[in-house]
Design a protein around this motif. Structure first.
Motif, PDB file in Angstrom:
ATOM      1  N   LEU A 126     -11.030 -32.021  -6.217  1.00 48.52           N
ATOM      2  CA  LEU A 126     -11.435 -30.647  -7.314  1.00 48.52           C
ATOM      3  C   LEU A 126     -10.007 -29.931  -7.390  1.00 48.52           C
ATOM      4  O   LEU A 126     -10.295 -28.776  -8.254  1.00 48.52           O
ATOM      5  N   GLY A 127      -9.098 -30.392  -7.045  1.00 46.58           N
ATOM      6  CA  GLY A 127      -7.667 -29.879  -7.288  1.00 46.58           C
ATOM      7  C   GLY A 127      -7.524 -28.620  -6.374  1.00 46.58           C
ATOM      8  O   GLY A 127      -6.673 -27.620  -6.902  1.00 46.58           O
ATOM      9  N   ARG A 128      -8.322 -28.470  -5.237  1.00 48.18           N
ATOM     10  CA  ARG A 128      -7.988 -27.194  -4.608  1.00 48.18           C
ATOM     11  C   ARG A 128      -6.846 -27.284  -3.650  1.00 48.18           C
ATOM     12  O   ARG A 128      -6.512 -26.009  -2.966  1.00 48.18           O
ATOM     13  N   HIS A 129      -6.596 -28.400  -3.230  1.00 51.93           N
ATOM     14  CA  HIS A 129      -5.406 -28.578  -2.257  1.00 51.93           C
ATOM     15  C   HIS A 129      -4.799 -29.826  -2.592  1.00 51.93           C
ATOM     16  O   HIS A 129      -5.493 -30.804  -2.945  1.00 51.93           O
ATOM     17  N   ASP A 130      -3.301 -30.018  -1.965  1.00 50.00           N
ATOM     18  CA  ASP A 130      -2.669 -31.162  -2.321  1.00 50.00           C
ATOM     19  C   ASP A 130      -2.083 -31.771  -0.638  1.00 50.00           C
ATOM     20  O   ASP A 130      -1.322 -32.355  -0.501  1.00 50.00           O
ATOM     21  N   LYS A 131      -2.995 -31.171   0.511  1.00 46.60           N
ATOM     22  CA  LYS A 131      -2.558 -31.473   1.675  1.00 46.60           C
ATOM     23  C   LYS A 131      -3.074 -32.987   2.105  1.00 46.60           C
ATOM     24  O   LYS A 131      -4.192 -33.411   1.704  1.00 46.60           O
ATOM     25  N   LEU A 180       3.876 -37.865   6.924  1.00 42.78           N
ATOM     26  CA  LEU A 180       5.122 -37.236   6.498  1.00 42.78           C
ATOM     27  C   LEU A 180       5.427 -37.845   5.243  1.00 42.78           C
ATOM     28  O   LEU A 180       5.925 -37.417   4.220  1.00 42.78           O
ATOM     29  N   ARG A 181       5.050 -39.268   4.989  1.00 45.10           N
ATOM     30  CA  ARG A 181       5.519 -40.176   3.839  1.00 45.10           C
ATOM     31  C   ARG A 181       4.326 -39.725   2.791  1.00 45.10           C
ATOM     32  O   ARG A 181       4.681 -39.584   1.648  1.00 45.10           O
ATOM     33  N   ALA A 182       2.967 -39.101   2.997  1.00 48.29           N
ATOM     34  CA  ALA A 182       2.082 -39.029   2.221  1.00 48.29           C
ATOM     35  C   ALA A 182       2.169 -37.784   1.562  1.00 48.29           C
ATOM     36  O   ALA A 182       1.923 -37.516   0.330  1.00 48.29           O
ATOM     37  N   ALA A 183       2.826 -36.783   2.192  1.00 50.74           N
ATOM     38  CA  ALA A 183       2.890 -35.380   1.571  1.00 50.74           C
ATOM     39  C   ALA A 183       3.534 -35.187   0.477  1.00 50.74           C
ATOM     40  O   ALA A 183       3.099 -34.859  -0.629  1.00 50.74           O
ATOM     41  N   PRO A 184       4.694 -36.063  -0.004  1.00 52.61           N
ATOM     42  CA  PRO A 184       5.260 -35.779  -1.385  1.00 52.61           C
ATOM     43  C   PRO A 184       4.456 -36.719  -2.526  1.00 52.61           C
ATOM     44  O   PRO A 184       4.178 -36.075  -3.717  1.00 52.61           O
ATOM     45  N   VAL A 185       3.802 -37.915  -1.922  1.00 51.09           N
ATOM     46  CA  VAL A 185       3.037 -38.529  -2.831  1.00 51.09           C
ATOM     47  C   VAL A 185       1.973 -37.818  -3.285  1.00 51.09           C
ATOM     48  O   VAL A 185       1.361 -37.821  -4.287  1.00 51.09           O
ATOM     49  N   ILE A 186       1.173 -37.111  -2.380  1.00 49.40           N
ATOM     50  CA  ILE A 186      -0.067 -36.330  -2.816  1.00 49.40           C
ATOM     51  C   ILE A 186       0.506 -35.200  -3.633  1.00 49.40           C
ATOM     52  O   ILE A 186      -0.369 -34.857  -4.751  1.00 49.40           O
ATOM     53  N   GLU A 187       1.479 -34.571  -3.491  1.00 53.54           N
ATOM     54  CA  GLU A 187       1.715 -33.424  -4.482  1.00 53.54           C
ATOM     55  C   GLU A 187       2.156 -33.990  -5.717  1.00 53.54           C
ATOM     56  O   GLU A 187       1.619 -33.397  -6.697  1.00 53.54           O
TER      57      GLU A 187
END
Length: 201
Positions: A126-131, A180-187
């Motif tokens: 729903l676009g409420r967070h990108d964590k 740690l690898r996923a954080a920028p991908v999620i963003e």
């Protein structure tokens, strides 16, 4: 520098049927402490919840326990943590766990663990967070759920381009590096989907 300073871990208030469950919880607690990443969890002192919290503390880590008042006795609240928050209800507990966490990890657990995990997946869609959200698929524990997501896609309820980004690993040692690898991908994924209509999950 990583933006992951704290990780919320969802897991069972039961130890599970196999010793590998508790071993994984304790190993993750140790890994978080050694990495200087704080643990946010449900505040209990029993089951996998108690195991990961005690292990984090034993290795010098910081623990924030968040527990609703009605579960203080039922889940034997762990009073030894550095920060303990007793909430009025489950809704406040989940909101505070979300606000105080930079990423989420689901260890094996029951219906409560499943509900918390799926809620975070819903909020991402729903676009409420990108964590980042990670499932520890220990001995295939989460494989049926992952297969259900694939089935939802096949049946047209998870449309192409609206897939929920989550990470799966079967090894405790891979959890922190994977987050740690996923954080920028999620963003990046969230940036691409910003403003897109959301009507399914």
């Amino acid at each position: 520098m990583s933006r992951i300073r704290t990780v919320c871990v969802y897991c069972g208030s039961s130890p599970g049927a196999r010793p590998q469950h508790m071993q994984a919880a304790e190993a993750l607690g140790k890994a978080l402490a050694e990495a200087g990443i704080g643990l946010v969890y449900g505040g209990g002192n029993i089951g996998l919840m108690g195991g990961i919290a005690r292990a984090t503390l034993a290795h010098g880590g910081h623990v924030t326990g968040i527990i609703p008042r009605f579960l203080v006795e039922r889940e034997a609240m762990l009073a030894d943590v550095q920060e303990l928050i007793v909430t009025a209800d489950m809704h406040e507990r989940k909101r505070l766990m979300f606000e105080r966490s930079d990423a989420f990890v689901a260890l094996p657990g029951g219906i409560g663990t499943l509900e918390e995990l799926v809620e975070q997946l819903t909020w991402v869609q729903l676009g409420r967070h990108d964590k980042p959200i990670l499932m520890l698929d220990l001995d295939g524990f989460w494989s049926p759920l992952i297969a259900l997501f694939d089935h939802m896609t096949t049946e047209g309820f998870l449309r192409q381009g609206a897939e929920v980004p989550f990470v799966v690993t079967s090894e405790v040692e891979e959890i922190i590096p994977a987050l740690l690898r996923a954080a920028p991908v999620i963003e990046e994924l969230m940036d691409e989907r910003e403003g897109a209509p959301i009507d399914q999950f």
